[in-house]
Write an enzyme that holds these catalytic residues in place. Structure first.
Site: not given
Length: 137
Positions: A8, A87, A83
């Protein structure tokens, strides 16, 4: 050994809860989980520490960490939690997205709901893979 990364943004809430549940329920000879973030916070959110303590998991000494290429190397699964595009893609790793609310600053009742949903998803993940410890199957 399979490695699962729960990611996250701050590595201070959702991913910490998911990794803790996973490591509690998985067969550690088969799989291990880590929590990481794209912009790690200084500490795990206090409301997360409190609701995890309620279920017997102590995150008070756990520290958020940066999701680096070295950490991601060789991971079997990347589970992202809010995210989005931040990410990274991890070559060779399967990717799942769990769209969950950020617990930071939420009332404890809301954080408990997020915790319980994360646990439900971890149980489902473990039931779909051969990674569960014998006592959780």
């Amino acid at each position: 050994m399979n490695r699962v990364i729960f990611a996250c943004v701050h590595s201070a809430g959702r991913s910490q809860m998911a990794a803790a549940f996973f490591n509690t329920m998985a067969d550690r000879a088969k799989a291990v989980a880590v929590s990481a973030g794209t912009q790690p916070a200084e500490r795990v959110h206090p409301e997360v520490v409190e609701v995890m303590r309620e279920v017997g998991i102590d995150l008070s000494n756990t520290r958020p960490r940066m999701l680096t290429a070295e950490l991601a190397q060789g991971a079997s699964l990347l589970v992202t939690m809010g995210c989005g595009d931040e990410c990274p893609v991890i070559p060779g790793a399967r990717r799942e997205d769990w769209p969950l609310a950020d617990p930071k600053g939420q009332p404890l009742g809301s954080v408990r709901d997020i915790r319980d949903e994360i646990k439900r998803r971890v149980v489902a993940l473990l039931s779909s893979e051969p990674w569960a410890a014998p006592s959780t199957t």
